[in-house]
Design a protein around this motif. Structure first.
Motif, PDB file in Angstrom:
ATOM      1  N   ASP A  49      -4.838   5.092  -0.687  1.00 41.78           N
ATOM      2  CA  ASP A  49      -4.165   5.358  -1.964  1.00 41.78           C
ATOM      3  C   ASP A  49      -2.723   5.810  -1.737  1.00 41.78           C
ATOM      4  OD1 ASP A  49      -6.381   4.632  -3.449  1.00 41.78           O
ATOM      5  OD2 ASP A  49      -7.141   6.693  -3.613  1.00 41.78           O
ATOM      6  N   GLN A  50      -2.510   6.652  -0.721  1.00 48.68           N
ATOM      7  CA  GLN A  50      -1.156   7.117  -0.402  1.00 48.68           C
ATOM      8  C   GLN A  50      -0.285   5.967   0.102  1.00 48.68           C
ATOM      9  OE1 GLN A  50      -1.661  10.295   2.417  1.00 48.68           O
ATOM     10  NE2 GLN A  50      -2.680  11.633   0.946  1.00 48.68           N
ATOM     11  N   VAL A  51      -0.863   5.094   0.927  1.00 44.63           N
ATOM     12  CA  VAL A  51      -0.113   3.951   1.459  1.00 44.63           C
ATOM     13  C   VAL A  51       0.275   3.012   0.329  1.00 44.63           C
ATOM     14  CG1 VAL A  51      -0.322   1.871   2.883  1.00 44.63           C
ATOM     15  CG2 VAL A  51      -1.031   4.078   3.802  1.00 44.63           C
ATOM     16  N   LEU A  52      -0.649   2.734  -0.584  1.00 46.41           N
ATOM     17  CA  LEU A  52      -0.347   1.840  -1.701  1.00 46.41           C
ATOM     18  C   LEU A  52       0.667   2.451  -2.653  1.00 46.41           C
ATOM     19  CD1 LEU A  52      -3.884   0.366  -2.482  1.00 46.41           C
ATOM     20  CD2 LEU A  52      -1.984  -0.742  -1.291  1.00 46.41           C
ATOM     21  N   ALA A  53       0.615   3.777  -2.843  1.00 47.21           N
ATOM     22  CA  ALA A  53       1.587   4.449  -3.702  1.00 47.21           C
ATOM     23  C   ALA A  53       2.973   4.435  -3.059  1.00 47.21           C
ATOM     24  CB  ALA A  53       1.138   5.884  -3.974  1.00 47.21           C
ATOM     25  N   ALA A  54       3.033   4.505  -1.723  1.00 47.16           N
ATOM     26  CA  ALA A  54       4.314   4.514  -1.025  1.00 47.16           C
ATOM     27  C   ALA A  54       4.939   3.124  -0.948  1.00 47.16           C
ATOM     28  CB  ALA A  54       4.138   5.076   0.389  1.00 47.16           C
TER      29      ALA A  54
ATOM     30  N   PRO B 225       4.984   0.240  -3.480  1.00 45.94           N
ATOM     31  CA  PRO B 225       4.680  -0.475  -4.728  1.00 45.94           C
ATOM     32  C   PRO B 225       5.122  -1.941  -4.632  1.00 45.94           C
ATOM     33  CG  PRO B 225       6.588   0.938  -5.028  1.00 45.94           C
ATOM     34  CD  PRO B 225       6.049   1.220  -3.646  1.00 45.94           C
ATOM     35  N   GLY B 226       4.405  -2.786  -5.348  1.00 51.84           N
ATOM     36  CA  GLY B 226       4.741  -4.201  -5.356  1.00 51.84           C
ATOM     37  C   GLY B 226       4.160  -4.985  -4.198  1.00 51.84           C
ATOM     38  N   SER B 227       3.301  -4.369  -3.413  1.00 53.54           N
ATOM     39  CA  SER B 227       2.700  -5.087  -2.284  1.00 53.54           C
ATOM     40  C   SER B 227       1.613  -6.021  -2.793  1.00 53.54           C
ATOM     41  CB  SER B 227       2.104  -4.094  -1.279  1.00 53.54           C
ATOM     42  OG  SER B 227       0.989  -3.442  -1.839  1.00 53.54           O
ATOM     43  N   GLN B 228       1.165  -6.889  -1.927  1.00 53.56           N
ATOM     44  CA  GLN B 228       0.133  -7.854  -2.308  1.00 53.56           C
ATOM     45  C   GLN B 228      -1.213  -7.196  -2.572  1.00 53.56           C
ATOM     46  OE1 GLN B 228      -0.096 -10.541   0.953  1.00 53.56           O
ATOM     47  NE2 GLN B 228      -0.835  -9.032   2.408  1.00 53.56           N
TER      48      GLN B 228
ATOM     49  N   ASP C 159      -1.893   2.072  17.880  1.00 52.26           N
ATOM     50  CA  ASP C 159      -0.690   2.857  17.614  1.00 52.26           C
ATOM     51  C   ASP C 159       0.119   2.306  16.444  1.00 52.26           C
ATOM     52  OD1 ASP C 159      -1.265   4.599  19.725  1.00 52.26           O
ATOM     53  OD2 ASP C 159      -0.348   3.225  21.170  1.00 52.26           O
ATOM     54  N   THR C 160      -0.403   1.329  15.732  1.00 55.74           N
ATOM     55  CA  THR C 160       0.290   0.719  14.597  1.00 55.74           C
ATOM     56  C   THR C 160      -0.041   1.483  13.324  1.00 55.74           C
ATOM     57  OG1 THR C 160       0.039  -1.422  15.668  1.00 55.74           O
ATOM     58  CG2 THR C 160       0.580  -1.450  13.327  1.00 55.74           C
ATOM     59  N   PRO C 161       0.968   1.784  12.480  1.00 55.03           N
ATOM     60  CA  PRO C 161       0.673   2.445  11.210  1.00 55.03           C
ATOM     61  C   PRO C 161      -0.237   1.561  10.341  1.00 55.03           C
ATOM     62  CG  PRO C 161       3.015   2.545  11.684  1.00 55.03           C
ATOM     63  CD  PRO C 161       2.399   1.640  12.701  1.00 55.03           C
ATOM     64  N   VAL C 162      -1.092   2.202   9.555  1.00 53.12           N
ATOM     65  CA  VAL C 162      -2.037   1.480   8.712  1.00 53.12           C
ATOM     66  C   VAL C 162      -1.298   0.564   7.741  1.00 53.12           C
ATOM     67  CG1 VAL C 162      -3.848   1.741   6.977  1.00 53.12           C
ATOM     68  CG2 VAL C 162      -3.793   3.262   8.926  1.00 53.12           C
ATOM     69  N   ALA C 163      -0.199   1.034   7.197  1.00 60.28           N
ATOM     70  CA  ALA C 163       0.570   0.219   6.237  1.00 60.28           C
ATOM     71  C   ALA C 163       1.061  -1.080   6.858  1.00 60.28           C
ATOM     72  CB  ALA C 163       1.758   1.024   5.704  1.00 60.28           C
ATOM     73  N   VAL C 164       1.420  -1.038   8.135  1.00 69.55           N
ATOM     74  CA  VAL C 164       1.882  -2.241   8.824  1.00 69.55           C
ATOM     75  C   VAL C 164       0.668  -3.117   9.172  1.00 69.55           C
ATOM     76  CG1 VAL C 164       3.012  -3.102  10.917  1.00 69.55           C
ATOM     77  CG2 VAL C 164       3.923  -1.091   9.731  1.00 69.55           C
ATOM     78  N   ALA C 165      -0.435  -2.507   9.537  1.00 69.52           N
ATOM     79  CA  ALA C 165      -1.628  -3.260   9.920  1.00 69.52           C
ATOM     80  C   ALA C 165      -2.195  -4.052   8.746  1.00 69.52           C
ATOM     81  CB  ALA C 165      -2.699  -2.324  10.470  1.00 69.52           C
ATOM     82  N   ILE C 166      -2.101  -3.506   7.529  1.00 68.88           N
ATOM     83  CA  ILE C 166      -2.627  -4.245   6.370  1.00 68.88           C
ATOM     84  C   ILE C 166      -1.531  -5.049   5.671  1.00 68.88           C
ATOM     85  CG2 ILE C 166      -4.522  -2.642   6.029  1.00 68.88           C
ATOM     86  CD1 ILE C 166      -3.009  -1.449   3.664  1.00 68.88           C
ATOM     87  N   ARG C 167      -0.352  -5.072   6.265  1.00 66.24           N
ATOM     88  CA  ARG C 167       0.784  -5.904   5.845  1.00 66.24           C
ATOM     89  C   ARG C 167       1.316  -5.570   4.439  1.00 66.24           C
ATOM     90  NH1 ARG C 167       0.960  -9.001  10.201  1.00 66.24           N
ATOM     91  NH2 ARG C 167      -0.865 -10.015  11.004  1.00 66.24           N
ATOM     92  N   VAL C 168       1.393  -4.267   4.158  1.00 68.69           N
ATOM     93  CA  VAL C 168       2.061  -3.863   2.927  1.00 68.69           C
ATOM     94  C   VAL C 168       3.434  -3.292   3.251  1.00 68.69           C
ATOM     95  CG1 VAL C 168      -0.040  -3.458   1.614  1.00 68.69           C
ATOM     96  CG2 VAL C 168       0.985  -1.572   2.888  1.00 68.69           C
ATOM     97  N   ALA C 169       3.693  -3.066   4.537  1.00 66.14           N
ATOM     98  CA  ALA C 169       5.008  -2.564   4.960  1.00 66.14           C
ATOM     99  C   ALA C 169       5.484  -3.385   6.148  1.00 66.14           C
ATOM    100  CB  ALA C 169       4.903  -1.094   5.365  1.00 66.14           C
ATOM    101  N   ALA C 170       6.779  -3.473   6.289  1.00 71.05           N
ATOM    102  CA  ALA C 170       7.373  -4.183   7.438  1.00 71.05           C
ATOM    103  C   ALA C 170       7.309  -3.268   8.654  1.00 71.05           C
ATOM    104  CB  ALA C 170       8.813  -4.558   7.147  1.00 71.05           C
ATOM    105  N   GLU C 171       7.344  -3.878   9.801  1.00 74.20           N
ATOM    106  CA  GLU C 171       7.287  -3.105  11.036  1.00 74.20           C
ATOM    107  C   GLU C 171       8.539  -2.306  11.154  1.00 74.20           C
ATOM    108  OE1 GLU C 171       6.122  -5.280  14.524  1.00 74.20           O
ATOM    109  OE2 GLU C 171       5.021  -6.679  13.288  1.00 74.20           O
TER     110      GLU C 171
END
Length: 143
Positions: free
Chosen positions: A98-103, A105-108, A131-143
């Motif tokens: 929930d925190q990752v999705l809130a951080a 917005p507009g992701s797939q 060692d990869t952030p969860v947001a990058v692993a689920i492809r809602v954030a760029a590396e």
């Protein structure tokens, strides 16, 4: 016309299959097959039965018992790596997603927290994402 040929083929296959299920007595010639069968079973029953003995081995009384690792119940969603994510409780994993999705917005995956949670659980199983952030692993954030 096609239905009639299909129905005829099905009934033909059914009749052929059922004809193969009959008894084998008609194939015996003068009872030779039955005599051979009875002598074979007589020879098989005269063999001595084999015995197998098993020994039960108990573990040593001084065997070390490792306590189960306690799952963490707090995490910072924006900075949680997959290695940390795997060690979280189920409720904390939901909070992190929930925190990752809130951080981001507009992701797939926005509006689909269950899909994001499942994706995170699967992605974080890979040892290469430890060692990869969860947001990058689920492809809602760029590396």
């Amino acid at each position: 016309m096609k239905r009639m040929s299909v129905v005829a083929c099905v009934f033909g296959a059914l009749a052929l299959g059922l004809s193969g299920c009959g008894s084998d007595e008609s194939s015996d010639v003068s009872g030779l097959g039955r005599a051979a069968t009875s002598t074979t079973t007589a020879a098989e029953t005269t063999a001595a039965p084999t015995t197998t003995s098993f020994t039960y081995v108990e573990p040593p009384a001084t065997a070390p018992t490792a306590p189960a690792a306690a799952k963490q119940s707090t995490a910072d969603g924006a900075h949680t790596t997959c290695g940390q994510f795997r060690d979280l409780t189920d409720d904390t994993q939901k909070e992190v997603i929930d925190q990752v999705l809130a951080a981001h917005p507009g992701s797939q995956l926005e509006g689909s927290p269950n899909m994001a949670l499942g994706t995170a659980k699967l992605a974080c199983l890979a040892s290469s994402y430890t060692d990869t952030p969860v947001a990058v692993a689920i492809r809602v954030a760029a590396e």
